[in-house]
Scaffold this active site. Structure first.
Site, PDB file in Angstrom:
ATOM      1  NE  ARG A  21      -4.058  -1.884   1.352  1.00 19.07           N
ATOM      2  CZ  ARG A  21      -4.865  -2.296   2.321  1.00 19.07           C
ATOM      3  NH1 ARG A  21      -5.012  -1.558   3.398  1.00 19.07           N
ATOM      4  NH2 ARG A  21      -5.550  -3.407   2.177  1.00 19.07           N
ATOM      5  CB  SER A 112      -8.709  -2.092   2.275  1.00 17.52           C
ATOM      6  OG  SER A 112      -9.713  -2.642   3.077  1.00 17.52           O
ATOM      7  CG  HIS A 113      -9.417   0.499   5.721  1.00 17.83           C
ATOM      8  ND1 HIS A 113      -8.750  -0.637   5.363  1.00 17.83           N
ATOM      9  CD2 HIS A 113      -8.612   1.177   6.558  1.00 17.83           C
ATOM     10  CE1 HIS A 113      -7.572  -0.657   5.980  1.00 17.83           C
ATOM     11  NE2 HIS A 113      -7.468   0.433   6.712  1.00 17.83           N
ATOM     12  CG  ASP A 276     -13.722  -2.635   3.088  1.00 18.55           C
ATOM     13  OD1 ASP A 276     -14.461  -3.439   2.496  1.00 18.55           O
ATOM     14  OD2 ASP A 276     -12.504  -2.832   3.274  1.00 18.55           O
ATOM     15  CG  ASP A 278     -11.134  -4.431  -0.130  1.00 18.48           C
ATOM     16  OD1 ASP A 278     -11.590  -3.783   0.832  1.00 18.48           O
ATOM     17  OD2 ASP A 278     -10.325  -5.370   0.007  1.00 18.48           O
ATOM     18  CG  ASP A 280     -11.897  -6.830   2.644  1.00 17.23           C
ATOM     19  OD1 ASP A 280     -12.260  -5.667   2.932  1.00 17.23           O
ATOM     20  OD2 ASP A 280     -10.698  -7.160   2.518  1.00 17.23           O
ATOM     21  NE  ARG A 281     -11.082  -3.227   6.877  1.00 20.58           N
ATOM     22  CZ  ARG A 281     -10.305  -2.515   7.679  1.00 20.58           C
ATOM     23  NH1 ARG A 281     -10.830  -1.616   8.493  1.00 20.58           N
ATOM     24  NH2 ARG A 281      -8.995  -2.675   7.654  1.00 20.58           N
ATOM     25  CB  THR A 343      -3.365  -8.025  12.768  1.00 17.78           C
ATOM     26  OG1 THR A 343      -3.783  -7.808  14.108  1.00 17.78           O
ATOM     27  CG2 THR A 343      -4.107  -7.088  11.846  1.00 17.78           C
ATOM     28  CB  SER A 364     -10.113  -4.160  11.530  1.00 21.97           C
ATOM     29  OG  SER A 364      -9.832  -5.439  10.984  1.00 21.97           O
ATOM     30  CE  LYS A 375     -10.818  -7.348   6.070  1.00 20.05           C
ATOM     31  NZ  LYS A 375      -9.377  -7.550   5.881  1.00 20.05           N
ATOM     32  NE  ARG A 495      -4.740  -0.584  12.812  1.00 14.41           N
ATOM     33  CZ  ARG A 495      -5.129   0.398  11.997  1.00 14.41           C
ATOM     34  NH1 ARG A 495      -5.710   1.475  12.479  1.00 14.41           N
ATOM     35  NH2 ARG A 495      -4.936   0.314  10.692  1.00 14.41           N
TER      36      ARG A 495
HETATM   37  C1  VG1 Z   1      -5.821  -3.362   9.165  1.00 15.18           C
HETATM   38  C2  VG1 Z   1      -6.662  -4.103  10.172  1.00 15.18           C
HETATM   39  C3  VG1 Z   1      -6.554  -5.598   9.959  1.00 15.18           C
HETATM   40  C4  VG1 Z   1      -6.938  -5.925   8.515  1.00 15.18           C
HETATM   41  C5  VG1 Z   1      -6.114  -5.108   7.535  1.00 15.18           C
HETATM   42  C6  VG1 Z   1      -6.563  -5.295   6.105  1.00 15.18           C
HETATM   43  O1  VG1 Z   1      -4.461  -3.709   9.316  1.00 15.18           O
HETATM   44  O2  VG1 Z   1      -6.275  -3.776  11.480  1.00 15.18           O
HETATM   45  O3  VG1 Z   1      -7.378  -6.257  10.866  1.00 15.18           O
HETATM   46  O4  VG1 Z   1      -6.736  -7.290   8.237  1.00 15.18           O
HETATM   47  O5  VG1 Z   1      -6.229  -3.721   7.846  1.00 15.18           O
HETATM   48  O6  VG1 Z   1      -7.896  -4.917   5.964  1.00 15.18           O
HETATM   49  P1  VG1 Z   1      -3.425  -2.783  10.139  1.00 15.18           P
HETATM   50  O7  VG1 Z   1      -2.109  -3.463   9.966  1.00 15.18           O
HETATM   51  O8  VG1 Z   1      -3.492  -1.430   9.526  1.00 15.18           O
HETATM   52  O9  VG1 Z   1      -3.905  -2.758  11.538  1.00 15.18           O
HETATM   53  V1  VG1 Z   1      -8.544  -4.428   4.495  1.00 15.18           V
HETATM   54  O10 VG1 Z   1     -10.141  -4.430   4.628  1.00 15.18           O
HETATM   55  O11 VG1 Z   1      -7.248  -4.376   3.665  1.00 15.18           O
HETATM   56  O12 VG1 Z   1      -8.349  -5.636   3.428  1.00 15.18           O
HETATM   57 CO    CO Z   2     -10.993  -4.133   2.838  1.00 18.36          CO
END
Ligand code: VG1
Ligand code: CO
Length: 542
Positions: A21, A112-113, A276, A278, A280-281, A343, A364, A375, A495
């Site tokens: 990322r 993702s988010h 979210d 993509d 998955d959340r 995680t 998350s 997910k 976090r």
């Molecule tokens: C965060 C979340 C984690 C999740 C990851 C990817 O990671 O805490 O639980 O699996 O995002 O989510 P981090 O390292 O920033 O805490 V997403 O919806 O990419 O696919």
């Molecule tokens: Co995501």
């Protein structure tokens, strides 16, 4: 028609919690994407004859990145690439497509988010033939290759038409453009009692689904409003936009505030949910009742058998370490296995493949099952709907019943974003230095009972993952976890995960903030986080 392009390693192409990322502009820099894609292919010892799935969440640069990947796949000898129309595939839909088509793997484009756009974030990750994110040893090999790469292969071909369903060829490679929703929607129909959910909507049950202008829009509209007969307008922000309408496509009470306000208001529908960037959340919220993701995992584990796809019961439940122990309580009562992983969804893959866990989740807002290897936001929403249709209770009633039966884990997460990396490392190392001496120490209002650094031994392949977060337990059933985010693109994100147990028979309706205040004070006293970072409050509380 294929050419070899000379290149050189670019620093910092190390995949984090969920792939690589970076800021979009970094990805758009010369050779940046191509270097990483070639490193993926090289780390797999080439992709000659491979079938791959490629798609993304539709954010800015998605379609351009897919053109580059397709041309590189052709030049590297892939046999076939299956692509979602317009380059769109939600992460769970991509996982399903890899499995359904027995592809060798897939490339998913998403941050993702995180927000999207030319000045925001972009991401890429590789999923293997089980449909799941590449495990650590594979991402390590990809990263290694980025440090020595000196060439990549790419076809000198015109852009592909991603907007027309059908098949084309370039050299020996076939490109198949598929509808992104069809196969996923068919899979959901095999898992859930769609007739019961249809009857629920027919009875006047109301729902709002916030797609946050992200990838789930078309999926939710087709399934909820199309197949299940929810009224038009049930899905809000349904059209995916390259910049998600300027928001963070992160389904939590902060970023999905419009939905939250609606759910807490007088005219709230019976059920609210969001997903979210993509797909998955998920966020689950009832009329006046927000369900924390850790609680949602526990409720789904306890009730999954009400859905046809899980009627046989669960083999086990897995949660990431910072996720609350709520799902452990359910597993214990059901007499099934529970697992605690680092995680990131990649750690659930082996448990799911081995049939040790059926349902997995993270605090998350990620929940999923063995139907795919990611997910799955909409899956969680549909399972909730199935449970609501069978139990004929409100979300608030289900939560109250759940807590009185299993006990409650009050839970919150504090995020300190864009902290200077040095300061974040000082906070972490300061606590690490204390681990051996901290037991028995009084920290603010609490006394430390136990502390450690989380390591994971994968029960399936025997691999070890170290340094996966700091854990501190306090007398009286409180726990705090600290870790640095592996998905941020600016400085470091600290976090802090805070939890207070309440056993069966206790008060389940206390003010969450008040219950957790002593844990917050204890952690701040122990880590001196406010002094070291200069932050007296987190940026985001979920
Ligand atoms: C965060 C979340 C984690 C999740 C990851 C990817 O990671 O805490 O639980 O699996 O995002 O989510 P981090 O390292 O920033 O805490 V997403 O919806 O990419 O696919
Ligand atoms: Co995501």
């Amino acid at each position: 028609m294929f050419k070899e392009v000379k290149t050189a390693p670019i620093e910092g192409q190390k995949p984090g919690t969920s792939g690589l990322r970076k800021k979009t502009k970094v990805f758009m820099g010369e050779h940046y994407l191509a270097n990483f894609v070639q490193s993926i292919f090289d780390s797999l010892d080439g992709i000659t004859g491979f079938d791959l799935v490629v798609g993304g969440d539709g954010r800015f640069f998605n379609a351009d990145a897919i053109q580059i990947i397709l041309k590189m796949a052709a030049a590297n000898g892939a046999a076939k690439v299956i692509v979602g129309k317009d380059g769109i595939l939600s992460t769970p839909a991509a996982s399903h497509l890899i499995r359904k088509r027995k592809a060798n793997g897939g490339i998913i484009l998403s941050a993702s988010h995180n927000p999207g756009g030319p000045d925001e974030d972009f991401g890429i990750k590789y999923n293997g033939e089980n449909g799941g994110p590449a495990p650590e040893h594979m991402t390590a090999a990809m990263f290694d290759r980025t440090t020595t790469i000196d060439r990549y292969l790419i076809a000198d071909a015109p852009d592909f038409d991603l907007g027309t369903i059908g098949t084309t060829t370039v050299g020996d490679m076939t490109v198949e453009i598929v509808d992104p929703v069809t196969d996923y929607s068919a899979l959901m129909e095999t898992l859930f009692d769609f007739d019961a959910i249809r009857a629920l909507f027919k009875s006047g049950f109301t729902m709002t689904f916030d797609a946050m202008h992200a990838v789930t829009g078309p999926y939710a509209t087709a399934i909820l409003e199309g197949t299940l007969g929810a009224p038009k307008g049930t899905v809000m922000n349904a059209i995916p936009l390259e910049d998600f309408g300027g928001g963070h496509p992160d389904p939590n009470p902060i970023w999905a505030k419009t939905l939250m306000d609606k759910m807490m208001g007088d005219a709230a529908p019976d059920f609210g949910a969001a997903s979210d960037g993509d797909g998955d959340r998920n966020m689950i919220v009832g009329k006046g009742a927000y369900v924390t993701p850790s609680d949602s995992l526990a409720v789904l584990a306890a009730n999954a058998h009400l859905a046809p796809g899980y009627a046989r019961g669960l083999a086990g439940v897995a949660r990431s370490m910072p996720t609350s122990g709520a799902s452990d309580r359910v597993a214990a009562k059901l007499g099934i296995a529970s697992f605690e992983t680092p995680t990131g969804w990649k750690f659930f893959g082996n448990l799911l493949d081995a049939g040790k866990a059926t349902i997995c989740g993270e605090e998350s807002a990620g929940t999923g099952s063995d139907h795919v290897r990611e997910k799955d936001g909409l899956w969680a929403v549909l399972l909730w709907l199935n449970v609501l249709a069978v139990r004929k209770q409100s979300v608030a009633e289900i939560m109250a019943d759940h807590w009185s039966e299993y006990g409650r884990n009050y839970y919150t997460r504090y995020d300190y974003e864009a902290v200077p990396t040095d300061a974040a490392n000082t906070v972490m190392s300061g606590l690490i230095d204390q681990l051996d001496t901290v037991v028995g120490q009084v920290a603010g209002p609490l006394t430390v009972a136990k502390a450690d650094q989380f390591s994971y031994l994968d029960p399936v392949d025997g691999s070890h993952s170290h340094n996966q977060g700091l854990r501190v337990w306090f007398d009286g059933g409180a726990r705090a976890v600290l870790r640095l985010s592996g998905t941020g693109t600016e400085g470091a994100t600290i976090r802090v995960y805070l939890e207070q147990e309440q056993e069966v028979g206790g008060d389940f309706n206390a003010d969450k903030e008040a219950v957790l205040a002593p844990v917050v004070d204890a952690v701040m006293a122990l880590t001196k986080l406010p002094t070291i970072t200069g932050r007296d409050a987190p940026n985001v509380i979920t």
